[in-house]
Write an enzyme that holds these catalytic residues in place. Structure first.
Site, PDB file in Angstrom:
ATOM      1  N   ASN A  11       0.714  -1.147   0.072  1.00  0.00           N
ATOM      2  CA  ASN A  11      -0.004  -0.836  -0.101  1.00  0.00           C
ATOM      3  C   ASN A  11       0.891   1.706   0.683  1.00  0.00           C
ATOM      4  O   ASN A  11       1.410   1.779   0.865  1.00  0.00           O
ATOM      5  CB  ASN A  11      -0.789  -0.148   1.423  1.00  0.00           C
ATOM      6  CG  ASN A  11      -1.879   0.898   1.188  1.00  0.00           C
ATOM      7  OD1 ASN A  11      -2.034   2.131   0.516  1.00  0.00           O
ATOM      8  ND2 ASN A  11      -2.500   1.751   2.754  1.00  0.00           N
ATOM      9  N   GLU A 169      -6.219  -4.206  10.300  1.00  0.00           N
ATOM     10  CA  GLU A 169      -5.000  -3.253  10.832  1.00  0.00           C
ATOM     11  C   GLU A 169      -5.137  -2.580  12.051  1.00  0.00           C
ATOM     12  O   GLU A 169      -5.853  -1.750  11.996  1.00  0.00           O
ATOM     13  CB  GLU A 169      -5.048  -2.650   9.574  1.00  0.00           C
ATOM     14  CG  GLU A 169      -4.081  -3.496   8.494  1.00  0.00           C
ATOM     15  CD  GLU A 169      -4.022  -2.043   7.787  1.00  0.00           C
ATOM     16  OE1 GLU A 169      -2.639  -2.388   6.603  1.00  0.00           O
ATOM     17  OE2 GLU A 169      -4.543  -1.137   6.576  1.00  0.00           O
ATOM     18  N   GLY A 175       2.041   2.352  11.217  1.00  0.00           N
ATOM     19  CA  GLY A 175       3.375   3.690  10.997  1.00  0.00           C
ATOM     20  C   GLY A 175       3.868   3.532  11.856  1.00  0.00           C
ATOM     21  O   GLY A 175       4.245   5.141  12.740  1.00  0.00           O
TER      22      GLY A 175
HETATM   23  P1  13P Z   1       2.226   0.842   7.504  1.00  0.00           P
HETATM   24  O1  13P Z   1       3.215  -0.651   7.530  1.00  0.00           O
HETATM   25  O2  13P Z   1       3.554   2.034   7.387  1.00  0.00           O
HETATM   26  O3  13P Z   1       3.115   0.611   9.165  1.00  0.00           O
HETATM   27  O4  13P Z   1       1.562   1.237   6.887  1.00  0.00           O
HETATM   28  C1  13P Z   1       0.527   0.229   7.320  1.00  0.00           C
HETATM   29  C2  13P Z   1      -1.056   0.138   6.825  1.00  0.00           C
HETATM   30  O5  13P Z   1      -1.922   1.304   6.686  1.00  0.00           O
HETATM   31  C3  13P Z   1      -1.096  -0.343   5.152  1.00  0.00           C
HETATM   32  O6  13P Z   1      -2.223  -0.605   5.193  1.00  0.00           O
END
Ligand code: 13P
Length: 245
Positions: A11, A169, A175
């Site tokens: 993503n 998630e 993040g």
């Molecule tokens: P990160 O891997 O940057 O934490 O983001 C995860 C995400 O939102 C994927 O859809």
């Protein structure tokens, strides 16, 4: 890992210009000779502006392309700035991420997400449906309740779920570098799989080459939705390789 394929979905969020496509070559090259090629699915979800050029670049590579969101209307209409699922499909998207917490946080509710999922499925896209609890909800110990609501409302009136992949998630792990404890993650994935039979369930949130060893040890996960680390081809390849080692 319980299904035929292990998924690695990139993503890219609102990152990347035409020159970012060059970095994808490394992944194409790696994947060509990767011994687990046949049991691995790699899907790039770049910004809409890159869907067409990226799908051209990935032609014949077994790597597919997806979008990150769409308008809920299946037909064309006077919706300035919006793009619907048919338009995305027409430029090369095979998948679409819907229900991402970054969009939930700016006003997308379960009902709207449900309409988007239905329109995307009707257009022939496969849906990567994101669900997850906030830190506050986790602290209140209402994760299962929240996920259940997101699933029930998001998939309302959708009988055939074979083209839906769930991405769990936790909002607090996106993040932040934080990931759930192994046991918690195993239990949550199990909970989701019981709610939606035969579903593939991916994990997303701070997946990186350092924590992938720990994450892959959770044996009911069907793959990973990778944000930040997926923009760096070396890190993305590392994640894929380490999942099998
Ligand atoms: P990160 O891997 O940057 O934490 O983001 C995860 C995400 O939102 C994927 O859809």
């Amino acid at each position: 890992m319980t299904n035929k394929y292990i998924y690695f979905i990139a993503n890219w969020k609102m990152f990347g210009g035409l020159n970012s496509l060059n970095s994808v070559y490394k992944v194409i090259k790696f994947f060509k000779t990767f011994k687990k090629n046949k049991s691995t699915k790699i899907i790039y979800c770049p910004p809409n502006t890159l869907i067409r050029p990226m799908s051209k670049k990935l032609k014949n590579s077994r790597i597919e392309v997806g979008a990150q969101n769409c308008h809920e209307n299946e037909s064309y209409g006077a919706f300035t700035g919006s793009v619907n699922s048919i338009m995305l499909k027409s430029v090369g998207a095979k998948y679409i991420i819907l229900g991402h917490s970054e969009n939930r946080s700016i006003g997308e509710n379960n009902k709207l997400i449900n309409l988007k999922i239905r329109s995307a499925l009707k257009s022939g896209l496969k849906v990567i449906f994101c669900i997850g609890e906030t830190l506050q909800e986790k602290r209140k110990k209402i994760t299962k309740k929240v996920l259940n609501k997101q699933i029930q409302s998001g998939l309302f009136k959708i009988k055939n779920k074979k083209n839906i992949i769930i991405a769990y998630e936790p909002v607090w792990s996106i993040g932040t570098g934080l990931i759930p404890k192994n046991k918690d993650l195993f239990n949550t994935i199990n909970f989701i799989k019981k709610k939606i039979r035969n579903s593939k369930v991916l994990y997303g949130g701070s997946v990186n080459p350092k924590n992938i060893k720990e994450l892959k040890s959770i044996n009911n996960i069907d793959g990973f939705l990778v944000g930040g680390a997926s923009q760096d081809s070396k890190k993305f390849i590392d994640i894929i390789k380490k999942t099998y080692n």
